[in-house]
Scaffold this active site. Structure first.
Site, PDB file in Angstrom:
ATOM      1  N   HIS A   1       0.732  -1.143   0.023  1.00 22.36           N
ATOM      2  CA  HIS A   1      -0.026  -0.056  -0.042  1.00 22.36           C
ATOM      3  C   HIS A   1       0.864   1.270  -0.021  1.00 22.36           C
ATOM      4  O   HIS A   1       0.509   2.331  -0.482  1.00 22.36           O
ATOM      5  CB  HIS A   1      -1.007   0.242   0.945  1.00 22.36           C
TER       6      HIS A   1
ATOM      7  N   LYS B   1       6.139   5.490  -1.700  1.00 20.22           N
ATOM      8  CA  LYS B   1       7.081   6.158  -0.655  1.00 20.22           C
ATOM      9  C   LYS B   1       8.632   5.802  -0.988  1.00 20.22           C
ATOM     10  O   LYS B   1       9.411   6.537  -0.542  1.00 20.22           O
ATOM     11  CB  LYS B   1       6.692   5.782   0.736  1.00 20.22           C
TER      12      LYS B   1
ATOM     13  N   HIS C   1       2.968  10.068  -3.470  1.00 20.81           N
ATOM     14  CA  HIS C   1       3.210   8.485  -2.910  1.00 20.81           C
ATOM     15  C   HIS C   1       2.184   7.835  -3.425  1.00 20.81           C
ATOM     16  O   HIS C   1       2.214   6.313  -3.783  1.00 20.81           O
ATOM     17  CB  HIS C   1       3.747   8.245  -1.650  1.00 20.81           C
TER      18      HIS C   1
ATOM     19  N   ASP D   1      -4.502   1.220   8.505  1.00 26.30           N
ATOM     20  CA  ASP D   1      -3.238   2.291   8.386  1.00 26.30           C
ATOM     21  C   ASP D   1      -3.209   3.319   9.393  1.00 26.30           C
ATOM     22  O   ASP D   1      -2.575   3.559   9.968  1.00 26.30           O
ATOM     23  CB  ASP D   1      -3.238   2.804   6.788  1.00 26.30           C
TER      24      ASP D   1
END
Length: 521
Positions: free
Chosen positions: A374, A378, A403, A458
């Site tokens: 996910h 980044k 990202h 998250d």
């Protein structure tokens, strides 16, 4: 009673060694009818099984007994009891209310004119109609034999139908472990039925072939994969813990000699495998001795079911390898940003929420395979922004937001469904329920459920952990945030599920603690 009962012997029916009895329900308000019926059929035997009698003296009592016994083979049913049509009401109740189409219903009446045979046969689902004056012992014997043959055949057909139904439902999604269990369970049920209705059956395989991870890797350890009867619910149990005595020796001999072993009440069939150890099919509680056709059927089955088992294991090995590669890639990325166990917690938290939401097993599997990637985007965000200890500037925040699109661009070209889902999650897990998220401003149900679940997991994990720029928040404060953002940032249903399953989710936090205090979202 004026009718004469004679005793007869069945000389035409071949005797087979069977266990148990055939249940016969006698429903009549005259006590002497019960006595004479029991006497006339006292030495009755069909396929090596005698009769066990149950008595009811009214229609209402008979209805209650049908609730207590779901294996009544025959009911000898008087028509006129507490009311003129009490017996007919019982027949209708059995067929229409209980949906019992297996029990053979034989009407016996002392007043044929009150319930004419033509009308009764046409309007009620019964199997025979007899006047008490004509039902001698010989005729009673004959009608019971004929009815038991029908009952036997119908129950075998029903067992076959159930087995085929499981196989058909499993074939739609054969290459998942649960479907494989249903598939083998269905075939065991089908085979047991064809062999006359075995009471207990188990498919037993070695640890190296079993789809579940066992604590031991010794190749001589064998475990129950799936079972029926006594072995139902014993999945994962050692062979020697579920099978004892001569039967255990027979199983060990079948494995050692790669052969089929036949006992008085059991059979063990070795199933040749692509691996060196193979599996065995163990059937016990045999109702009769197997003939040559039974043995041939069992041999064909044992060969072919193992082929299906091995093929699915191979597919699962590929899937497990794919899962491990993705998880390790996600963990490697996390180490670039931090040293925590964010990925492990994300996988299990997403699984809890997905199951609570009602996603299918295949969907849960897909989500947990895809979610480790996910934050793949980044990798393209400058390290000085990723590891900045304090709050980000507005310009740095805009760079960090890229990202999501970057992750999507990195993954979107794959033809693999897992990677396609990972690309979608990477892009959309910062979208908000009310449309105020990024990068596309999606709203409500337009955000895929995978991304909505990932967003909850998250943020929860980030708030509960210590990062470069913040301390870990206490649980009460985190839950207050989710309550406030219910219907705003987060799917309201998922927030409710989070609160309902908070103990499970907190257990995940305890299961995967960070080795040090610094982590990154």
């Amino acid at each position: 009673m004026s009718d004469t009962f004679l005793f007869a012997e069945d000389t035409d029916e071949p005797e087979c060694e069977q266990k148990g009895t055939w249940k016969v329900l006698i429903v009549d308000d005259e006590p002497e009818v019960h006595s004479v019926t029991r006497l006339a059929l006292s030495d009755f035997s069909f396929q090596g099984k005698g009769l066990s009698f149950i008595s009811a003296h009214s229609g209402e009592e008979a209805k209650k007994l049908f609730h207590q016994h779901n294996d009544i083979a025959i009911v000898l049913l008087d028509v006129v009891m507490e009311t003129d049509e009490a017996g007919l009401e019982v027949a209708q109740y059995v067929r229409d209310d209980l949906c019992n189409y297996f029990t053979r219903i034989i009407l016996r009446t002392g007043q044929p004119g009150q319930a004419p045979e033509r009308d009764v046969i046409v309007n009620y689902d019964i199997n025979d109609y007899k006047s008490k004056t004509e039902l001698t012992a010989q005729k009673l014997f004959t009608v019971v034999i004929a009815s038991l043959r029908s009952y036997r055949d119908i129950t075998v057909i029903e067992e076959n139908r159930k087995g085929l139904e499981k196989i058909i439902s499993a074939s739609a999604d054969l290459f998942t472990i649960r479907s494989l269990e249903n598939f083998i369970e269905g075939i065991i049920q089908q085979l047991s039925s064809l062999l006359g209705g075995t009471q207990d059956a188990a498919y037993i395989t070695s640890a190296v072939a079993a789809p579940r991870p066992f604590d031991t890797s010794e190749p001589d350890e064998f475990y129950v994969f799936t079972g029926k009867g006594e072995y139902q619910g014993r999945e994962g149990a050692l062979l020697q813990d579920v099978v004892k005595g001569d039967e255990l020796k027979a199983c060990q001999k079948a494995l050692a000699e790669k052969s089929m072993i036949y006992g008085e009440e059991y059979v063990v069939a070795y199933c040749q495998s692509k691996n060196a150890y193979g599996s065995i099919l163990y059937l016990s509680g045999m109702p009769r001795k197997l003939n040559s056709l039974d043995k041939k059927l069992l041999k064909i089955f044992s060969q072919n079911v193992q082929i299906a088992f091995d093929n699915v294991l191979l597919t699962k090995e590929i899937e497990d390898t794919q899962r491990e590669i993705i998880e390790r890639l996600g963990q490697a990325m996390e180490k670039s940003f931090s040293v925590g166990k964010h990925i492990e917690r994300m996988i299990e938290t997403c699984e809890i929420l997905a199951k609570a939401y009602g996603l299918s097993e295949a969907e849960v599997e897909m989500l947990t395979l895809a979610v480790p990637l996910h934050d793949v985007g980044k990798l393209k965000v400058p390290t000085n922004i990723i590891r900045k200890p304090g709050p980000l500037s507005e310009q740095e925040r805009e760079v960090a937001k890229t990202h999501a699109e970057v992750g999507y661009e990195l993954l979107k070209g794959s033809r693999r469904l897992i990677i396609q889902n990972a690309a979608m999650i990477a892009r959309d897990h910062h979208e908000h329920w009310d449309g105020n998220g990024y990068p596309r401003g999606l709203k409500g149900g337009r955000i895929h459920i995978f991304s909505r679940i990932t967003a909850i997991a998250d943020v929860y994990d980030a708030l509960r952990s210590k990062l470069f720029h913040k301390e870990a928040w206490p649980l009460e404060k985190v839950l207050e945030v989710f309550k406030q953002q219910r219907g705003k940032q987060f799917d309201p249903k998922l927030v409710d599920l989070l609160l309902e399953n908070i103990n499970k989710i907190e257990a995940v936090q305890q299961k995967f603690p960070d080795p040090i205090d610094i982590r990154l979202l």
